[in-house]
Design an enzyme around this catalytic site. Structure first.
Site, PDB file in Angstrom:
ATOM      1  N   GLU A 103      -9.384   6.518   8.818  1.00  0.00           N
ATOM      2  CA  GLU A 103      -8.696   5.782   9.881  1.00  0.00           C
ATOM      3  C   GLU A 103      -7.180   5.857   9.656  1.00  0.00           C
ATOM      4  O   GLU A 103      -6.713   5.921   8.519  1.00  0.00           O
ATOM      5  CB  GLU A 103      -9.201   4.323   9.854  1.00  0.00           C
ATOM      6  CG  GLU A 103      -8.519   3.346  10.774  1.00  0.00           C
ATOM      7  CD  GLU A 103      -8.763   3.598  12.256  1.00  0.00           C
ATOM      8  OE1 GLU A 103      -8.518   4.724  12.708  1.00  0.00           O
ATOM      9  OE2 GLU A 103      -9.162   2.645  12.957  1.00  0.00           O
ATOM     10  N   ASP A 104      -6.422   5.862  10.753  1.00  0.00           N
ATOM     11  CA  ASP A 104      -4.968   5.903  10.620  1.00  0.00           C
ATOM     12  C   ASP A 104      -4.415   4.594  10.063  1.00  0.00           C
ATOM     13  O   ASP A 104      -3.619   4.589   9.137  1.00  0.00           O
ATOM     14  CB  ASP A 104      -4.312   6.226  11.979  1.00  0.00           C
ATOM     15  CG  ASP A 104      -4.801   5.333  13.124  1.00  0.00           C
ATOM     16  OD1 ASP A 104      -5.678   4.468  12.898  1.00  0.00           O
ATOM     17  OD2 ASP A 104      -4.316   5.500  14.259  1.00  0.00           O
ATOM     18  N   ILE A 105      -4.868   3.474  10.647  1.00  0.00           N
ATOM     19  CA  ILE A 105      -4.285   2.190  10.251  1.00  0.00           C
ATOM     20  C   ILE A 105      -5.330   1.079  10.382  1.00  0.00           C
ATOM     21  O   ILE A 105      -6.120   1.091  11.332  1.00  0.00           O
ATOM     22  CB  ILE A 105      -3.028   1.893  11.113  1.00  0.00           C
ATOM     23  CG1 ILE A 105      -2.289   0.632  10.643  1.00  0.00           C
ATOM     24  CG2 ILE A 105      -3.341   1.814  12.589  1.00  0.00           C
ATOM     25  CD1 ILE A 105      -0.871   0.524  11.213  1.00  0.00           C
ATOM     26  N   VAL A 106      -5.346   0.173   9.446  1.00  0.00           N
ATOM     27  CA  VAL A 106      -6.226  -0.991   9.564  1.00  0.00           C
ATOM     28  C   VAL A 106      -5.375  -2.208   9.835  1.00  0.00           C
ATOM     29  O   VAL A 106      -4.477  -2.549   9.067  1.00  0.00           O
ATOM     30  CB  VAL A 106      -7.064  -1.227   8.297  1.00  0.00           C
ATOM     31  CG1 VAL A 106      -7.980  -2.421   8.493  1.00  0.00           C
ATOM     32  CG2 VAL A 106      -7.895  -0.017   7.986  1.00  0.00           C
ATOM     33  N   ASP A 107      -5.658  -2.833  10.964  1.00  0.00           N
ATOM     34  CA  ASP A 107      -4.875  -3.965  11.452  1.00  0.00           C
ATOM     35  C   ASP A 107      -5.749  -5.215  11.305  1.00  0.00           C
ATOM     36  O   ASP A 107      -5.820  -5.813  10.237  1.00  0.00           O
ATOM     37  CB  ASP A 107      -4.541  -3.632  12.913  1.00  0.00           C
ATOM     38  CG  ASP A 107      -3.532  -4.552  13.543  1.00  0.00           C
ATOM     39  OD1 ASP A 107      -2.647  -5.026  12.834  1.00  0.00           O
ATOM     40  OD2 ASP A 107      -3.613  -4.784  14.768  1.00  0.00           O
ATOM     41  N   LEU A 128     -11.269  -5.001  12.683  1.00  0.00           N
ATOM     42  CA  LEU A 128     -12.448  -5.049  13.559  1.00  0.00           C
ATOM     43  C   LEU A 128     -13.014  -3.661  13.875  1.00  0.00           C
ATOM     44  O   LEU A 128     -14.236  -3.489  13.929  1.00  0.00           O
ATOM     45  CB  LEU A 128     -12.101  -5.804  14.852  1.00  0.00           C
ATOM     46  CG  LEU A 128     -11.877  -7.311  14.645  1.00  0.00           C
ATOM     47  CD1 LEU A 128     -11.087  -7.926  15.797  1.00  0.00           C
ATOM     48  CD2 LEU A 128     -13.213  -8.036  14.484  1.00  0.00           C
ATOM     49  N   THR A 129     -12.143  -2.676  14.056  1.00  0.00           N
ATOM     50  CA  THR A 129     -12.620  -1.317  14.366  1.00  0.00           C
ATOM     51  C   THR A 129     -13.429  -0.758  13.204  1.00  0.00           C
ATOM     52  O   THR A 129     -14.544  -0.261  13.376  1.00  0.00           O
ATOM     53  CB  THR A 129     -11.428  -0.378  14.657  1.00  0.00           C
ATOM     54  OG1 THR A 129     -10.636  -0.946  15.689  1.00  0.00           O
ATOM     55  CG2 THR A 129     -11.895   1.010  15.069  1.00  0.00           C
ATOM     56  N   LYS A 189      -2.326  -2.927   7.035  1.00  0.00           N
ATOM     57  CA  LYS A 189      -1.514  -4.100   7.383  1.00  0.00           C
ATOM     58  C   LYS A 189      -2.312  -5.351   7.012  1.00  0.00           C
ATOM     59  O   LYS A 189      -2.944  -5.965   7.878  1.00  0.00           O
ATOM     60  CB  LYS A 189      -1.252  -4.125   8.901  1.00  0.00           C
ATOM     61  CG  LYS A 189      -0.251  -3.110   9.389  1.00  0.00           C
ATOM     62  CD  LYS A 189       0.397  -3.492  10.712  1.00  0.00           C
ATOM     63  CE  LYS A 189      -0.387  -3.100  11.909  1.00  0.00           C
ATOM     64  NZ  LYS A 189       0.402  -3.090  13.173  1.00  0.00           N
TER      65      LYS A 189
END
Ligand code: 5GP
Length: 167
Positions: free
Chosen positions: A101-105, A108-109, A133
């Protein structure tokens, strides 16, 4: 890649910093999966550049597939609702999966996809994310390989978009 603020753009990581980090992660993954089969699953669209660079630093006969998700939300805020809009082409039963994954915010994804992939009976699943993040997290997700930890800012470039632009 950088931070997109109200009126200005600030560089967060240079091409060289990203390249060095990916070489490091690739070496670790190569070591960890030396005696195992490995299938990398990239999450579209954001992870396409990261996956392309990462797999060239994994010195193993790795299989690659992509899954595309959409989250219903505004351009800079993820709503947390996830829908698979393009599924995997290959069967992952009995395979060791690395979800990239590019980014974990909010998380949830990744949480949704981990649960979805687990139900397909793989041998194992690990996660690899370029940016983390942690301040934005709503659900805990395991991160096995991490590029950089950043503040809760909005990032574009290196595959990450703002309203489909600036990737
Ligand atoms: P999560 O489900 O962890 O909240 O968010 C994951 C997705 O939200 C990422 O794959 C990415 O598409 C989007 N996202 C989260 N933070 C950012 C950001 O700072 N910049 C961009 N361009 N997308 C982001």
């Amino acid at each position: 890649m950088g931070e997109l603020g109200e009126s200005a753009f600030k560089i967060l990581f240079t091409e060289e910093q990203i390249k060095n980090k990916i070489v490091e992660i690739g070496m670790q993954i190569t070591k960890d999966y030396k005696r195992e089969n490995l299938t990398v699953i990239g999450i579209l669209k954001g992870a396409f550049i990261f996956v392309a660079d990462l797999i060239r630093q994994i010195h193993l006969p790795v299989a690659v597939d992509f899954i595309a998700v959409s989250s219903y939300g505004s351009a800079t805020q993820s709503s947390g609702e996830v829908k698979i809009i393009k599924d995997l082409d290959i069967s992952v039963k009995g395979r060791n999966l690395l979800l990239v994954e590019d980014i974990v915010d909010t998380g949830l994804t990744l949480k949704y996809l981990l649960e979805n992939l687990k139900s397909r009976d793989p041998a194992s699943i690990k996660t690899c994310v370029l940016l983390d993040k942690p301040q934005a997290r709503k659900v805990e997700v395991p991160i096995n390989y991490r590029g950089f930890t950043i503040d809760n800012v909005f990032v574009v470039g290196y595959g990450l978009d703002y309203d489909q632009k600036y990737r």
